[in-house]
Write an enzyme that holds these catalytic residues in place. Sequence first.
Site, PDB file in Angstrom:
ATOM      1  N   ASP A 171      69.461  66.862  99.373  1.00 51.22           N
ATOM      2  CA  ASP A 171      69.947  67.058  98.137  1.00 51.22           C
ATOM      3  C   ASP A 171      68.940  67.311  97.133  1.00 51.22           C
ATOM      4  O   ASP A 171      67.948  66.758  96.862  1.00 51.22           O
ATOM      5  CB  ASP A 171      70.560  65.267  97.735  1.00 51.22           C
ATOM      6  N   LYS A 196      67.050  73.044  88.010  1.00 50.70           N
ATOM      7  CA  LYS A 196      68.213  73.385  88.658  1.00 50.70           C
ATOM      8  C   LYS A 196      69.255  73.787  87.299  1.00 50.70           C
ATOM      9  O   LYS A 196      70.313  74.314  87.548  1.00 50.70           O
ATOM     10  CB  LYS A 196      68.726  72.151  89.282  1.00 50.70           C
ATOM     11  N   GLU A 222      78.451  68.780  95.890  1.00 50.69           N
ATOM     12  CA  GLU A 222      77.912  67.415  95.745  1.00 50.69           C
ATOM     13  C   GLU A 222      78.742  66.294  96.017  1.00 50.69           C
ATOM     14  O   GLU A 222      78.662  65.362  96.815  1.00 50.69           O
ATOM     15  CB  GLU A 222      76.791  67.371  94.635  1.00 50.69           C
ATOM     16  N   ASP A 244      78.885  60.398  88.988  1.00 54.78           N
ATOM     17  CA  ASP A 244      77.514  60.972  89.360  1.00 54.78           C
ATOM     18  C   ASP A 244      76.778  61.020  88.037  1.00 54.78           C
ATOM     19  O   ASP A 244      76.962  61.967  87.416  1.00 54.78           O
ATOM     20  CB  ASP A 244      77.625  62.367  90.046  1.00 54.78           C
TER      21      ASP A 244
HETATM   22  P1  ADP Z   1      69.475  63.723  89.783  1.00 49.46           P
HETATM   23  O1  ADP Z   1      70.923  64.018  90.471  1.00 49.46           O
HETATM   24  O2  ADP Z   1      69.630  64.094  88.269  1.00 49.46           O
HETATM   25  O3  ADP Z   1      68.331  64.485  90.624  1.00 49.46           O
HETATM   26  P2  ADP Z   1      69.083  60.866  90.202  1.00 49.46           P
HETATM   27  O4  ADP Z   1      70.592  60.597  91.045  1.00 49.46           O
HETATM   28  O5  ADP Z   1      67.752  60.663  91.013  1.00 49.46           O
HETATM   29  O6  ADP Z   1      69.053  62.299  89.574  1.00 49.46           O
HETATM   30  O7  ADP Z   1      69.025  59.964  88.985  1.00 49.46           O
HETATM   31  C1  ADP Z   1      67.756  59.805  88.132  1.00 49.46           C
HETATM   32  C2  ADP Z   1      68.117  58.943  87.167  1.00 49.46           C
HETATM   33  O8  ADP Z   1      68.341  57.743  87.763  1.00 49.46           O
HETATM   34  C3  ADP Z   1      66.766  58.910  86.347  1.00 49.46           C
HETATM   35  O9  ADP Z   1      66.988  58.621  84.929  1.00 49.46           O
HETATM   36  C4  ADP Z   1      66.320  57.243  86.750  1.00 49.46           C
HETATM   37  O10 ADP Z   1      65.654  56.599  85.609  1.00 49.46           O
HETATM   38  C5  ADP Z   1      67.561  56.567  87.083  1.00 49.46           C
HETATM   39  N1  ADP Z   1      67.473  55.523  88.055  1.00 49.46           N
HETATM   40  C6  ADP Z   1      66.930  55.311  89.276  1.00 49.46           C
HETATM   41  N2  ADP Z   1      66.714  54.135  89.706  1.00 49.46           N
HETATM   42  C7  ADP Z   1      67.523  53.457  88.741  1.00 49.46           C
HETATM   43  C8  ADP Z   1      67.790  52.078  88.498  1.00 49.46           C
HETATM   44  N3  ADP Z   1      67.292  51.285  89.559  1.00 49.46           N
HETATM   45  N4  ADP Z   1      68.072  51.438  87.585  1.00 49.46           N
HETATM   46  C9  ADP Z   1      68.793  52.438  86.412  1.00 49.46           C
HETATM   47  N5  ADP Z   1      68.391  53.600  86.342  1.00 49.46           N
HETATM   48  C10 ADP Z   1      67.553  54.120  87.531  1.00 49.46           C
HETATM   49 MG    MG Z   2      71.841  64.099  91.868  1.00 48.24          MG
END
Ligand code: ADP
Ligand code: MG
Length: 529
Positions: A13, A76, A178, A200
Amino acid sequence: MSETRKARSIGIDLGTTNSCVATIDEKGRPEILENRQGQRTLPSIVHLEGDSRILVGAPAKRQAVTRPKSTFFAMKRLMGRRFHDPEVERLRKALPFEVAEAPSGDAWVRHADRLVSPQEISAHVLFALRDVASERLAHEGPFEAVITVPAYFDEVQRQATKDAAAIAGLTVRRLLNEPTAAALGYGAHKFGGGRLAVCDLGGGTFDVSILNVEDGAFEVIATDGDSALGGDDFDLRVVSHLAAELEVEHGFSVLEDPVALGRLREEAEKAKQALSETAEGSIDIPFLGTVRGARLDYHRVLKRGELESFAADLIERLEGPCLGALAAAGLRPDAISQVLLVGGMTRMPAVARKLENVLGRRAARNTSPDEAVAIGAATQCAILDGHVTDVVLLDVTSRALGIHSGNGKLVPIIPRNATVPTRGSRILTTSGDDQAELAIEVYQGEDVELERNRHLSTVVLGELPKTRAGEVMVLVDFTVDVDGILGISARELGSSVPVSIQVKASSGLPRSDVDRLAKERAASGPIER
Ligand code: ADP
Ligand code: MG
């Protein structure tokens, strides 16, 4: 050396904010690969120091505050886009490093006196993930990867992702959408058919997809989203409230002190995450700054309710894309049989609640929202290896493909939402006597007005038989493969003369650059992660 060794399959991912790698164990079950520190996801952040030192993940994130000009993230969102793309123009203002126009017109970034493509930066992230896999699996390589991309990625963005993988020394087995990956990650192929809503909410974007699952076949039937809504916005809400308080209560202008602001932002994100589990958290930043000669140690208790009220309008904005995706699919909320939450930000209870309310159903809880996509990518490896047999993935073209008809209009060749692989063809004729060449302009998009579509390439058909105008007939074949990548071939129908074909892409890295960068990557030292 590596030819004799058997390749291992990994699912990746490659996220805007965080990336994740998974594999399939001996029994064919997917599992996340943790790094040495036990972390299951890797921040998609790269810090470049001088010409050779490369930091990826947490160590790079730590440099972001003090060395913002050489710490790159959100690649990205730039990858495969033009510098003058409105999305890039909007992003540029918010990014602390410089986004610059490459000679090709693509959006690249500046590191010191060099322009670097987002593909090359993303390759460092992919290389770090490959490294994690290598360590965990005690396998030096080669690796074959299934890499996920947003369902709306066009052909240029998909090709850019493949190029990044090639630079990192990975063989791409498949690019997977995705939402399809997330559905697989949640085991949707095991719990029967129906319509799934995949929501998402990541670091910078919100995507909603409606999937149809029938007899083990997965199909994305509609997507919607908000490309300017993500976890970063929640962090900024907290920061701006705390900044206002700091001003009033301590006379400290944190917004004018980049290092203090960076620290506050980092702690605000941590507190936001903690509040997904607890009702109250605290933010402690020793020596945040100096006020009238005295050291300011910052301490603030943050309640879940406060976070929810700071972000109330952001949470409201989740509704629109959900309803938009339903409308595009021609469905009412009660037609949805499963709600799947994806992205770290859906761990926030108020976010999950809002999505469940709009879609009228409790979300599945059997997989971690920030791991579902990687687990799904690894499951796709298992499908390709024949470990999982009852699933068929039907991905569709994200955009239509067409050519310029000569009067400023687009002639569609392959429609949008066609199940891939697919093909389309067209017969073209010469308009002048003894015309030796025919040029075709290829576009991606659905708008009849040419200008509102994306120019992909100029294709020149050459060595045509010399004869009168209109007598040469060339059959041009367009194919879109399972990864959403376009292929073009041509032949002359009348004579047996072969037609030479030259494709000049208007964006992206030329093959020779990808090969050179891959050699450089393989020859350079290890990265720090
Ligand atoms: P991406 O798909 O953009 O790479 P992610 O799915 O990893 O991102 O999501 C990242 C976001 O999720 C960030 O803003 C992060 O702070 C938030 N995040 C991660 N864990 C938690 C949590 N336990 N509670 C709330 N927000 C979270
Ligand atoms: Mg993602």
